[in-house]
Design a protein around this motif. Structure first.
Motif, PDB file in Angstrom:
ATOM      1  N   SER A 212     -32.138 -14.893  26.753  1.00 27.71           N
ATOM      2  CA  SER A 212     -32.607 -15.850  27.756  1.00 27.71           C
ATOM      3  C   SER A 212     -31.611 -16.968  28.057  1.00 27.71           C
ATOM      4  CB  SER A 212     -33.933 -16.484  27.291  1.00 27.71           C
ATOM      5  OG  SER A 212     -34.919 -15.493  27.096  1.00 27.71           O
ATOM      6  N   LEU A 213     -30.422 -16.928  27.432  1.00 25.63           N
ATOM      7  CA  LEU A 213     -29.459 -18.007  27.620  1.00 25.63           C
ATOM      8  C   LEU A 213     -28.113 -17.473  28.081  1.00 25.63           C
ATOM      9  CD1 LEU A 213     -30.085 -20.172  24.412  1.00 25.63           C
ATOM     10  CD2 LEU A 213     -31.089 -20.469  26.682  1.00 25.63           C
ATOM     11  N   ASN A 214     -27.449 -18.262  28.908  1.00 21.46           N
ATOM     12  CA  ASN A 214     -26.052 -17.989  29.249  1.00 21.46           C
ATOM     13  C   ASN A 214     -25.147 -18.509  28.137  1.00 21.46           C
ATOM     14  OD1 ASN A 214     -26.387 -16.697  31.699  1.00 21.46           O
ATOM     15  ND2 ASN A 214     -26.214 -18.557  32.921  1.00 21.46           N
ATOM     16  N   THR A 215     -23.980 -17.929  28.019  1.00 21.71           N
ATOM     17  CA  THR A 215     -23.005 -18.403  27.043  1.00 21.71           C
ATOM     18  C   THR A 215     -22.036 -19.390  27.702  1.00 21.71           C
ATOM     19  OG1 THR A 215     -21.367 -16.677  27.491  1.00 21.71           O
ATOM     20  CG2 THR A 215     -23.111 -16.163  25.891  1.00 21.71           C
ATOM     21  N   VAL A 216     -21.331 -20.131  26.844  1.00 26.69           N
ATOM     22  CA  VAL A 216     -20.255 -21.007  27.309  1.00 26.69           C
ATOM     23  C   VAL A 216     -18.991 -20.679  26.516  1.00 26.69           C
ATOM     24  CG1 VAL A 216     -21.606 -22.915  28.263  1.00 26.69           C
ATOM     25  CG2 VAL A 216     -21.237 -22.810  25.796  1.00 26.69           C
ATOM     26  N   ASP A 217     -18.740 -19.384  26.349  1.00 25.41           N
ATOM     27  CA  ASP A 217     -17.620 -18.921  25.526  1.00 25.41           C
ATOM     28  C   ASP A 217     -16.283 -19.452  26.016  1.00 25.41           C
ATOM     29  OD1 ASP A 217     -19.480 -17.499  24.086  1.00 25.41           O
ATOM     30  OD2 ASP A 217     -18.986 -15.547  24.955  1.00 25.41           O
ATOM     31  N   ASP A 218     -16.080 -19.416  27.331  1.00 23.66           N
ATOM     32  CA  ASP A 218     -14.774 -19.832  27.860  1.00 23.66           C
ATOM     33  C   ASP A 218     -14.472 -21.289  27.548  1.00 23.66           C
ATOM     34  OD1 ASP A 218     -16.898 -20.487  29.506  1.00 23.66           O
ATOM     35  OD2 ASP A 218     -15.800 -20.202  31.384  1.00 23.66           O
ATOM     36  N   ILE A 219     -15.479 -22.145  27.640  1.00 27.48           N
ATOM     37  CA  ILE A 219     -15.282 -23.563  27.354  1.00 27.48           C
ATOM     38  C   ILE A 219     -15.068 -23.789  25.858  1.00 27.48           C
ATOM     39  CG2 ILE A 219     -16.398 -25.831  27.444  1.00 27.48           C
ATOM     40  CD1 ILE A 219     -17.833 -24.749  30.000  1.00 27.48           C
ATOM     41  N   ALA A 220     -15.830 -23.075  25.023  1.00 29.61           N
ATOM     42  CA  ALA A 220     -15.690 -23.216  23.571  1.00 29.61           C
ATOM     43  C   ALA A 220     -14.298 -22.801  23.102  1.00 29.61           C
ATOM     44  CB  ALA A 220     -16.749 -22.383  22.869  1.00 29.61           C
ATOM     45  N   LEU A 221     -13.784 -21.719  23.660  1.00 20.14           N
ATOM     46  CA  LEU A 221     -12.449 -21.255  23.272  1.00 20.14           C
ATOM     47  C   LEU A 221     -11.371 -22.199  23.794  1.00 20.14           C
ATOM     48  CD1 LEU A 221     -12.942 -17.433  23.884  1.00 20.14           C
ATOM     49  CD2 LEU A 221     -12.832 -18.610  21.681  1.00 20.14           C
ATOM     50  N   ARG A 222     -11.535 -22.636  25.036  1.00 20.60           N
ATOM     51  CA  ARG A 222     -10.554 -23.543  25.631  1.00 20.60           C
ATOM     52  C   ARG A 222     -10.443 -24.847  24.850  1.00 20.60           C
ATOM     53  NH1 ARG A 222     -12.706 -26.098  30.895  1.00 20.60           N
ATOM     54  NH2 ARG A 222     -13.638 -27.456  29.310  1.00 20.60           N
TER      55      ARG A 222
ATOM     56  N   LYS B 240     -23.129 -13.927  16.770  1.00 19.60           N
ATOM     57  CA  LYS B 240     -22.405 -12.680  17.041  1.00 19.60           C
ATOM     58  C   LYS B 240     -21.184 -12.923  17.936  1.00 19.60           C
ATOM     59  CE  LYS B 240     -26.529  -9.820  16.447  1.00 19.60           C
ATOM     60  NZ  LYS B 240     -27.477  -8.844  17.069  1.00 19.60           N
ATOM     61  N   GLY B 241     -20.485 -14.016  17.645  1.00 13.66           N
ATOM     62  CA  GLY B 241     -19.237 -14.309  18.335  1.00 13.66           C
ATOM     63  C   GLY B 241     -19.374 -15.020  19.663  1.00 13.66           C
ATOM     64  N   HIS B 242     -20.599 -15.342  20.089  1.00 20.96           N
ATOM     65  CA  HIS B 242     -20.822 -16.004  21.374  1.00 20.96           C
ATOM     66  C   HIS B 242     -21.434 -17.395  21.172  1.00 20.96           C
ATOM     67  CE1 HIS B 242     -19.799 -12.453  23.714  1.00 20.96           C
ATOM     68  NE2 HIS B 242     -20.580 -11.742  22.909  1.00 20.96           N
ATOM     69  N   TYR B 243     -21.081 -18.315  22.065  1.00 27.26           N
ATOM     70  CA  TYR B 243     -21.541 -19.705  21.984  1.00 27.26           C
ATOM     71  C   TYR B 243     -22.661 -19.911  23.007  1.00 27.26           C
ATOM     72  CZ  TYR B 243     -17.015 -20.178  19.644  1.00 27.26           C
ATOM     73  OH  TYR B 243     -15.940 -20.030  18.808  1.00 27.26           O
ATOM     74  N   TYR B 244     -23.835 -20.325  22.501  1.00 23.73           N
ATOM     75  CA  TYR B 244     -25.015 -20.387  23.357  1.00 23.73           C
ATOM     76  C   TYR B 244     -25.515 -21.815  23.616  1.00 23.73           C
ATOM     77  CZ  TYR B 244     -25.519 -15.335  22.970  1.00 23.73           C
ATOM     78  OH  TYR B 244     -25.319 -13.981  23.049  1.00 23.73           O
ATOM     79  N   ALA B 245     -24.784 -22.813  23.191  1.00 25.21           N
ATOM     80  CA  ALA B 245     -25.205 -24.190  23.433  1.00 25.21           C
ATOM     81  C   ALA B 245     -23.977 -25.091  23.405  1.00 25.21           C
ATOM     82  CB  ALA B 245     -26.212 -24.646  22.374  1.00 25.21           C
ATOM     83  N   ALA B 246     -24.090 -26.219  24.066  1.00 29.87           N
ATOM     84  CA  ALA B 246     -23.030 -27.231  24.058  1.00 29.87           C
ATOM     85  C   ALA B 246     -23.517 -28.429  23.250  1.00 29.87           C
ATOM     86  CB  ALA B 246     -22.687 -27.656  25.477  1.00 29.87           C
ATOM     87  N   PRO B 247     -23.072 -28.558  21.999  1.00 30.00           N
ATOM     88  CA  PRO B 247     -23.461 -29.736  21.199  1.00 30.00           C
ATOM     89  C   PRO B 247     -22.802 -30.982  21.767  1.00 30.00           C
ATOM     90  CG  PRO B 247     -22.547 -27.970  19.828  1.00 30.00           C
ATOM     91  CD  PRO B 247     -22.215 -27.644  21.243  1.00 30.00           C
ATOM     92  N   VAL B 248     -23.524 -32.101  21.716  1.00 33.80           N
ATOM     93  CA  VAL B 248     -22.977 -33.327  22.312  1.00 33.80           C
ATOM     94  C   VAL B 248     -22.853 -34.480  21.328  1.00 33.80           C
ATOM     95  CG1 VAL B 248     -23.768 -32.727  24.631  1.00 33.80           C
ATOM     96  CG2 VAL B 248     -25.267 -34.072  23.123  1.00 33.80           C
ATOM     97  N   ASP B 249     -23.361 -34.319  20.104  1.00 34.35           N
ATOM     98  CA  ASP B 249     -23.277 -35.408  19.139  1.00 34.35           C
ATOM     99  C   ASP B 249     -23.543 -34.886  17.731  1.00 34.35           C
ATOM    100  OD1 ASP B 249     -26.054 -35.045  18.967  1.00 34.35           O
ATOM    101  OD2 ASP B 249     -26.514 -36.741  20.252  1.00 34.35           O
ATOM    102  N   ILE B 250     -23.307 -35.753  16.775  1.00 31.48           N
ATOM    103  CA  ILE B 250     -23.651 -35.487  15.375  1.00 31.48           C
ATOM    104  C   ILE B 250     -24.526 -36.622  14.897  1.00 31.48           C
ATOM    105  CG2 ILE B 250     -22.803 -35.254  13.007  1.00 31.48           C
ATOM    106  CD1 ILE B 250     -20.155 -34.240  14.200  1.00 31.48           C
ATOM    107  N   HIS B 251     -25.709 -36.275  14.409  1.00 31.25           N
ATOM    108  CA  HIS B 251     -26.588 -37.268  13.800  1.00 31.25           C
ATOM    109  C   HIS B 251     -26.708 -36.985  12.308  1.00 31.25           C
ATOM    110  CE1 HIS B 251     -28.097 -39.833  16.961  1.00 31.25           C
ATOM    111  NE2 HIS B 251     -28.447 -38.810  17.713  1.00 31.25           N
ATOM    112  N   MET B 252     -26.632 -38.048  11.521  1.00 31.40           N
ATOM    113  CA  MET B 252     -26.982 -37.943  10.107  1.00 31.40           C
ATOM    114  C   MET B 252     -28.367 -38.548   9.972  1.00 31.40           C
ATOM    115  SD  MET B 252     -27.288 -38.616   6.724  1.00 31.40           S
ATOM    116  CE  MET B 252     -26.709 -40.188   6.101  1.00 31.40           C
TER     117      MET B 252
END
Length: 422
Positions: A112-122, A140-152
């Motif tokens: 149900s999701l598009n990948t952002v493989d090209d951006i992750a590799l770039r 399985k080698g594909h990136y399915y989300a764009a993380p935008v921050d790190i929270h502790m």
């Protein structure tokens, strides 16, 4: 054509020319607007600091030539439920916020999701993002989300004014010192622990005690390995007793309190301590309070306490519409641009997702967090990185019941074994 006819034709053209030119201009504007990547972005950032932070993303997207359509829904659980319903129902937004956990794994498994493989590799995500984050966004080698921050999620915040009133001269450095400080706050007539009595917040208190009292090995054996021997151990029993002991220091108004309202109790000097994520810094900043001067932040009660991370990410529902795909890719690119990351995270209270980000302009707590992230032995995923939503929900049920009733600790241990074995 005689001269009178030619003159009439010229007059007719003079009358029509502005209309023709106006039509061409309007057509150009319409085509230009249609060509702009339009993105409906669904998120749950509705507190004052969160709203100010997400505006940085919207401004950057517009500056990049896109049209940002904001769909803000109060409450993370509600926002995720609406996003899932719209994706399944065929009326998906361009992008939807989730946490960097297993929350969206079912969407990946169902295609149900598009990948952002090209951006992750770039942008070298594999080299620049923490492993616990990569473990949930990359399947399985594909990136399915764009993380935008790190929270502790288990920072220990304290009010300098409240500590001064209670006669606490130094910040706690061990669990025993934390409880001693809470006792002094209570004796001084202050609320020791500002807490929002909601299941997810009790989950955070539990994780804080598991990390600080139990340590990294026990933390991973309980949550990642779901080891019944570890859960039934004396060491884990001590963790649960420490978790329940915290309840002595909350006030009667705690049930159903929002996290930002609990933070406001520290800002106003009514309470001494809050255990919650670094999103609280956004509230301190909005109140013009400064780390080290007005409030303190403790990443762990000891030098080797695990640093529990997750964060926020945007997923991109499946579509073959080229305009929508273009909008999705522009979102992923814009949100991770270095200057945008810095502007967003300074307000949000979180850390930039890429380790090469510039953080010299960030506050003292953020710089402490970035320094800890460099020690990969301390970086561990938050609870939902290891548990499915169903497992986490079952665990929350046990913890909330244990927190709010006289449930014996041994029964809580058995309940947690059952919750994590499903």
């Amino acid at each position: 054509m005689d001269k009178h006819t030619r003159r009439a034709a010229r007059l007719a053209w003079l009358w029509r020319a502005p209309l023709v030119l106006l039509g061409l201009a309007l057509g150009a504007v319409t085509q230009s607007h249609a060509a702009m990547p339009t993105a409906e972005v669904m998120h749950w950032w509705t507190s004052s600091s969160e709203s100010a932070a997400v505006r940085k993303f919207a401004e950057a997207y517009r500056a990049a030539g896109g049209v940002w359509a904001d769909t803000a829904i109060a409450g993370a659980d509600q926002a995720k439920a609406v996003a899932l319903n719209r994706i399944v129902g065929g009326n998906a937004p361009t992008a939807a916020q989730f946490n960097t956990t297993k929350q969206f794994r079912d969407l990946i498994d169902h295609g149900s999701l598009n990948t952002v493989d090209d951006i992750a590799l770039r942008d070298r995500w594999d080299q620049l993002m923490p492993q616990p984050v990569l473990d949930v966004i990359k399947v399985k080698g594909h990136y399915y989300a764009a993380p935008v921050d790190i929270h502790m999620s288990t920072w220990i915040w304290y009010s300098k004014a409240a500590f001064q009133k209670a006669g606490i001269a130094t910040e706690p450095a061990t669990p025993d010192q934390l409880f001693a400080a809470l006792d002094k706050l209570k004796a001084a007539g202050l609320i020791g622990l500002a807490h929002g009595g909601q299941p997810w917040q009790e989950n955070i208190l539990f994780q804080a005690m598991l990390a600080n009292v139990g340590g990294k090995e026990l933390y991973l054996r309980v949550l990642r390995d779901r080891d019944p021997k570890a859960i039934n151990s004396e060491a884990f029993k001590n963790v649960l007793l420490a978790f329940k002991r915290l309840q002595r220091y909350v006030d009667p108004g705690s049930p159903n309190r929002n996290w930002n309202d609990a933070t406001a109790m520290l800002i106003g000097g009514k309470a001494g301590v809050q255990i919650t994520g670094d999103w609280a810094k956004g509230e301190f900043a909005a109140a013009k309070q400064t780390a080290g001067k007005d409030f303190g932040c403790i990443a762990g009660l000891g030098p080797n306490v695990p640093y529990l991370i997750q964060g926020d990410a945007f997923v991109f529902p499946k579509t073959k519409n080229p305009d929508t795909v273009r909008a999705q890719k522009l979102l992923a690119t814009t949100m991770l641009a270095p200057d945008v990351q810095l502007a967003f995270n300074k307000i949000k209270g979180s850390l930039p997702i890429l380790s090469n980000a510039e953080t010299s302009g960030m506050d003292a707590c953020a710089r402490t967090g970035m320094a800890i992230l460099k020690d990969k032995s301390r970086v561990v995923g938050m609870i939902e990185v290891y548990l499915t939503p169903d497992q986490n929900g079952a665990l929350q049920d046990v913890l909330t019941t244990y927190w709010n009733t006289r449930m014996p600790v041994e029964k809580a241990q058995k309940g947690i074994v059952a919750a994590l074995m499903d």
